[in-house]
Design a protein around this motif. Structure first.
Motif, PDB file in Angstrom:
ATOM      1  N   ALA A  96       0.839  -1.208   0.000  1.00  0.00           N
ATOM      2  CA  ALA A  96       0.000   0.000   0.000  1.00  0.00           C
ATOM      3  C   ALA A  96       0.871   1.254   0.000  1.00  0.00           C
ATOM      4  O   ALA A  96       0.592   2.226  -0.728  1.00  0.00           O
ATOM      5  CB  ALA A  96      -0.920  -0.014   1.217  1.00  0.00           C
ATOM      6  N   GLN A  97       1.913   1.243   0.799  1.00  0.00           N
ATOM      7  CA  GLN A  97       2.814   2.401   0.844  1.00  0.00           C
ATOM      8  C   GLN A  97       3.498   2.617  -0.495  1.00  0.00           C
ATOM      9  O   GLN A  97       3.665   3.759  -0.953  1.00  0.00           O
ATOM     10  CB  GLN A  97       3.863   2.204   1.945  1.00  0.00           C
ATOM     11  N   ALA A  98       3.923   1.518  -1.125  1.00  0.00           N
ATOM     12  CA  ALA A  98       4.590   1.637  -2.418  1.00  0.00           C
ATOM     13  C   ALA A  98       3.639   2.154  -3.480  1.00  0.00           C
ATOM     14  O   ALA A  98       4.013   2.950  -4.358  1.00  0.00           O
ATOM     15  CB  ALA A  98       5.165   0.284  -2.825  1.00  0.00           C
ATOM     16  N   ALA A  99       2.371   1.721  -3.425  1.00  0.00           N
ATOM     17  CA  ALA A  99       1.395   2.117  -4.442  1.00  0.00           C
ATOM     18  C   ALA A  99       0.888   3.537  -4.227  1.00  0.00           C
ATOM     19  O   ALA A  99       0.757   4.330  -5.178  1.00  0.00           O
ATOM     20  CB  ALA A  99       0.227   1.137  -4.447  1.00  0.00           C
ATOM     21  N   LEU A 100       0.606   3.857  -2.990  1.00  0.00           N
ATOM     22  CA  LEU A 100       0.014   5.165  -2.694  1.00  0.00           C
ATOM     23  C   LEU A 100       1.049   6.257  -2.449  1.00  0.00           C
ATOM     24  O   LEU A 100       0.755   7.447  -2.587  1.00  0.00           O
ATOM     25  CB  LEU A 100      -0.885   5.044  -1.457  1.00  0.00           C
ATOM     26  N   GLY A 101       2.254   5.848  -2.082  1.00  0.00           N
ATOM     27  CA  GLY A 101       3.266   6.819  -1.690  1.00  0.00           C
ATOM     28  C   GLY A 101       3.145   7.119  -0.217  1.00  0.00           C
ATOM     29  O   GLY A 101       2.077   6.971   0.381  1.00  0.00           O
ATOM     30  N   THR A 102       4.235   7.519   0.390  1.00  0.00           N
ATOM     31  CA  THR A 102       4.214   7.798   1.819  1.00  0.00           C
ATOM     32  C   THR A 102       5.442   8.618   2.205  1.00  0.00           C
ATOM     33  O   THR A 102       6.348   8.837   1.379  1.00  0.00           O
ATOM     34  CB  THR A 102       4.201   6.476   2.627  1.00  0.00           C
ATOM     35  N   GLU A 103       5.477   9.080   3.421  1.00  0.00           N
ATOM     36  CA  GLU A 103       6.647   9.775   3.961  1.00  0.00           C
ATOM     37  C   GLU A 103       7.068   9.047   5.225  1.00  0.00           C
ATOM     38  O   GLU A 103       6.249   8.796   6.107  1.00  0.00           O
ATOM     39  CB  GLU A 103       6.315  11.240   4.266  1.00  0.00           C
ATOM     40  N   VAL A 104       8.335   8.697   5.303  1.00  0.00           N
ATOM     41  CA  VAL A 104       8.837   7.915   6.434  1.00  0.00           C
ATOM     42  C   VAL A 104      10.074   8.578   7.027  1.00  0.00           C
ATOM     43  O   VAL A 104      10.739   9.394   6.363  1.00  0.00           O
ATOM     44  CB  VAL A 104       9.201   6.473   5.998  1.00  0.00           C
ATOM     45  N   ASN A 105      10.354   8.219   8.266  1.00  0.00           N
ATOM     46  CA  ASN A 105      11.603   8.639   8.913  1.00  0.00           C
ATOM     47  C   ASN A 105      12.647   7.545   8.708  1.00  0.00           C
ATOM     48  O   ASN A 105      12.425   6.386   9.080  1.00  0.00           O
ATOM     49  CB  ASN A 105      11.384   8.872  10.407  1.00  0.00           C
ATOM     50  N   VAL A 106      13.748   7.932   8.106  1.00  0.00           N
ATOM     51  CA  VAL A 106      14.825   6.984   7.827  1.00  0.00           C
ATOM     52  C   VAL A 106      15.967   7.233   8.802  1.00  0.00           C
ATOM     53  O   VAL A 106      16.437   8.372   8.919  1.00  0.00           O
ATOM     54  CB  VAL A 106      15.327   7.128   6.379  1.00  0.00           C
ATOM     55  N   PRO A 107      16.459   6.214   9.511  1.00  0.00           N
ATOM     56  CA  PRO A 107      17.586   6.428  10.430  1.00  0.00           C
ATOM     57  C   PRO A 107      18.858   6.772   9.672  1.00  0.00           C
ATOM     58  O   PRO A 107      19.114   6.254   8.576  1.00  0.00           O
ATOM     59  CB  PRO A 107      17.714   5.085  11.159  1.00  0.00           C
ATOM     60  N   GLY A 108      19.634   7.686  10.243  1.00  0.00           N
ATOM     61  CA  GLY A 108      20.956   8.016   9.708  1.00  0.00           C
ATOM     62  C   GLY A 108      22.010   7.595  10.710  1.00  0.00           C
ATOM     63  O   GLY A 108      21.701   7.021  11.767  1.00  0.00           O
ATOM     64  N   LEU A 109      23.264   7.881  10.412  1.00  0.00           N
ATOM     65  CA  LEU A 109      24.337   7.493  11.318  1.00  0.00           C
ATOM     66  C   LEU A 109      24.276   8.265  12.629  1.00  0.00           C
ATOM     67  O   LEU A 109      24.668   7.741  13.676  1.00  0.00           O
ATOM     68  CB  LEU A 109      25.697   7.714  10.643  1.00  0.00           C
ATOM     69  N   ASN A 110      23.765   9.512  12.570  1.00  0.00           N
ATOM     70  CA  ASN A 110      23.742  10.314  13.787  1.00  0.00           C
ATOM     71  C   ASN A 110      22.395  10.974  14.050  1.00  0.00           C
ATOM     72  O   ASN A 110      22.154  11.462  15.149  1.00  0.00           O
ATOM     73  CB  ASN A 110      24.826  11.401  13.724  1.00  0.00           C
ATOM     74  N   THR A 111      21.510  10.973  13.065  1.00  0.00           N
ATOM     75  CA  THR A 111      20.182  11.559  13.237  1.00  0.00           C
ATOM     76  C   THR A 111      19.235  11.005  12.185  1.00  0.00           C
ATOM     77  O   THR A 111      19.673  10.440  11.184  1.00  0.00           O
ATOM     78  CB  THR A 111      20.256  13.102  13.119  1.00  0.00           C
ATOM     79  N   GLU A 112      17.932  11.144  12.402  1.00  0.00           N
ATOM     80  CA  GLU A 112      16.951  10.645  11.436  1.00  0.00           C
ATOM     81  C   GLU A 112      16.744  11.645  10.301  1.00  0.00           C
ATOM     82  O   GLU A 112      16.979  12.853  10.464  1.00  0.00           O
ATOM     83  CB  GLU A 112      15.609  10.382  12.131  1.00  0.00           C
ATOM     84  N   HIS A 113      16.301  11.128   9.157  1.00  0.00           N
ATOM     85  CA  HIS A 113      16.020  11.963   7.990  1.00  0.00           C
ATOM     86  C   HIS A 113      14.630  11.619   7.463  1.00  0.00           C
ATOM     87  O   HIS A 113      14.235  10.452   7.441  1.00  0.00           O
ATOM     88  CB  HIS A 113      17.051  11.723   6.880  1.00  0.00           C
ATOM     89  N   LYS A 114      13.907  12.631   7.009  1.00  0.00           N
ATOM     90  CA  LYS A 114      12.597  12.396   6.401  1.00  0.00           C
ATOM     91  C   LYS A 114      12.795  12.043   4.927  1.00  0.00           C
ATOM     92  O   LYS A 114      13.573  12.681   4.229  1.00  0.00           O
ATOM     93  CB  LYS A 114      11.694  13.627   6.536  1.00  0.00           C
ATOM     94  N   LEU A 115      12.082  11.030   4.475  1.00  0.00           N
ATOM     95  CA  LEU A 115      12.195  10.580   3.093  1.00  0.00           C
ATOM     96  C   LEU A 115      10.796  10.425   2.515  1.00  0.00           C
ATOM     97  O   LEU A 115       9.946   9.718   3.074  1.00  0.00           O
ATOM     98  CB  LEU A 115      12.949   9.253   3.011  1.00  0.00           C
ATOM     99  N   LYS A 116      10.527  11.087   1.390  1.00  0.00           N
ATOM    100  CA  LYS A 116       9.232  10.986   0.711  1.00  0.00           C
ATOM    101  C   LYS A 116       9.301   9.886  -0.336  1.00  0.00           C
ATOM    102  O   LYS A 116      10.132   9.927  -1.244  1.00  0.00           O
ATOM    103  CB  LYS A 116       8.884  12.322   0.068  1.00  0.00           C
ATOM    104  N   ILE A 117       8.424   8.901  -0.202  1.00  0.00           N
ATOM    105  CA  ILE A 117       8.339   7.803  -1.158  1.00  0.00           C
ATOM    106  C   ILE A 117       7.203   8.119  -2.117  1.00  0.00           C
ATOM    107  O   ILE A 117       6.019   8.153  -1.714  1.00  0.00           O
ATOM    108  CB  ILE A 117       8.054   6.453  -0.461  1.00  0.00           C
ATOM    109  N   PRO A 118       7.460   8.388  -3.372  1.00  0.00           N
ATOM    110  CA  PRO A 118       6.390   8.730  -4.321  1.00  0.00           C
ATOM    111  C   PRO A 118       5.510   7.517  -4.634  1.00  0.00           C
ATOM    112  O   PRO A 118       5.937   6.363  -4.494  1.00  0.00           O
ATOM    113  CB  PRO A 118       7.153   9.201  -5.565  1.00  0.00           C
ATOM    114  N   SER A 119       4.290   7.774  -5.027  1.00  0.00           N
ATOM    115  CA  SER A 119       3.377   6.683  -5.379  1.00  0.00           C
ATOM    116  C   SER A 119       3.924   5.915  -6.580  1.00  0.00           C
ATOM    117  O   SER A 119       4.571   6.472  -7.459  1.00  0.00           O
ATOM    118  CB  SER A 119       1.987   7.234  -5.699  1.00  0.00           C
ATOM    119  N   GLY A 120       3.660   4.618  -6.570  1.00  0.00           N
ATOM    120  CA  GLY A 120       4.124   3.774  -7.674  1.00  0.00           C
ATOM    121  C   GLY A 120       5.587   3.386  -7.581  1.00  0.00           C
ATOM    122  O   GLY A 120       6.148   2.884  -8.558  1.00  0.00           O
ATOM    123  N   SER A 121       6.210   3.582  -6.445  1.00  0.00           N
ATOM    124  CA  SER A 121       7.629   3.211  -6.291  1.00  0.00           C
ATOM    125  C   SER A 121       7.789   1.694  -6.369  1.00  0.00           C
ATOM    126  O   SER A 121       6.991   0.933  -5.813  1.00  0.00           O
ATOM    127  CB  SER A 121       8.168   3.707  -4.944  1.00  0.00           C
TER     128      SER A 121
END
Length: 359
Positions: free
Chosen positions: A275-300
């Protein structure tokens, strides 16, 4: 006339050999057969033969006569008497003449202190930011009891009377082959030039003792697994007048549970559902020292990479950093609830209707 080997054969040369070839060949053969170096039976005779061949072939006039007439022209006499009257000064003299170096018996200089090696392991996060670590080593230092002299407190080393403090002795020997001078470390003081009458009770006359020391090591950002850091002068102490050795820090990077390192880039596996891949979503991705926001476009699609520029490992000793590569992994559920199954069935029917309409 005594049978003799061809002079070119003695030196292992062709008759077209140049002057430099002759000189090089003589150096090699002289090292091999010199009586100061080679104690095998017959070595002195071979050395005499080598010297005689070189004496003829290194002289343009003698060589020309030998090439034209051989031994029959009297070239035989060119080598006579040359060996007996030639003072080689031992192996050292011939080394200095032809190789520009010191003899085997020459007095050595003060020895540099020993190097040391230490292994350290840090985390991937520490490799990304740089870190300071304390390491404890056991190294050689000058004895605190005798201050490095090796002599008992209240006494001092005295000059060796055998070598007069030089640490080396000369021996001259005469034989039918000439006069040979050899230089060897003094056997009485073992080449030190001084003798310790009463050794220090703590270091037993060595002048050194092992001491534990803690040193702070600065590990720079961007260091990689297998990199080595050198601490100049933190190894064992050398002889008086010589520099101390170094400490070599071997850096290891521990494996990370979430990231894989590729050069200065780091790779993160991000799992999402259909569902996330089809609809698209925004997730928090862990980094080495802090988290980063990542937007996943629909249809990924599964396997797609998203690049977070400059969020990887800093480049060692230069500006900039690598990237964080987010690898998309669309997970197929192994079990579905009844409601989820109904929704997927409805979705499948919807896809089928869309395909029928499109045709």
């Amino acid at each position: 006339m005594v049978n003799k080997r061809d002079y070119y054969e003695v030196l292992g040369l062709e008759r077209s050999a140049s002057d430099e070839d002759i000189k090089k060949a003589f150096r090699k053969m002289a090292m091999k057969h010199h009586p100061d170096r080679n104690h095998e039976e017959g070595a002195a005779d071979k050395f005499k033969e080598v010297n005689e061949a070189y004496e003829v072939l290194s002289n343009p006039e003698k060589r020309a006569a030998y090439d034209r007439f051989g031994f029959s022209a009297g070239a035989d006499s060119f080598g006579q008497g040359g060996f007996e009257n030639f003072d080689f000064g031992g192996l050292g003299s011939i080394f200095e003449t032809f190789f520009g170096g010191a003899t085997q018996g020459a007095k050595r200089g003060p020895r540099r202190g020993p190097d040391m090696s230490y292994d350290i392991k840090i985390s991937l996060e520490e490799a990304a930011t740089g870190v300071e670590k304390d390491i404890t080593t056991e190294r050689l230092e000058y004895c605190t009891e005798c201050s490095g002299t090796g002599a008992k407190a209240g006494t001092s080393p005295v000059k060796c009377t055998s070598c007069n403090g030089t640490g080396q002795v000369y021996q001259v020997q005469k034989s039918v082959f000439g006069r040979f001078t050899s230089v060897t470390p003094c056997p009485k003081c073992r080449g030190e030039g001084t003798i310790i009458g009463e050794p220090c009770t703590k270091c037993r006359g060595t002048g050194k003792e092992y001491v534990k020391r803690t040193v702070q090591v600065k590990i720079p950002a961007g260091v990689a697994d297998g990199n080595q850091i050198r601490l100049n002068g933190y190894g064992g102490v050398g002889d008086k007048g010589a520099s101390a050795g170094d400490v070599y820090i071997n850096v290891g990077i521990a494996e990370h549970s979430d990231f894989k390192r590729d050069g200065d880039d780091v790779i993160y596996e991000l799992e999402i559902n259909f569902a996330q891949a089809a609809l698209g979503t925004e997730v928090n991705v862990p980094g080495l020292n802090t988290e980063h926001k990542l937007k996943i476009p629909s249809g990924s699609q599964n396997g797609k990479y998203f690049v977070l520029k400059g969020k990887g490992i800093p480049h060692l000793n230069r500006f900039g950093s690598g990237d964080e590569m987010v690898h998309l992994n669309v997970v197929t559920p192994e079990k579905l609830s009844r409601k989820q199954k109904q929704l997927f069935e409805e979705l499948e029917k919807s896809f089928a209707e869309d395909k029928k309409q499109a045709t």
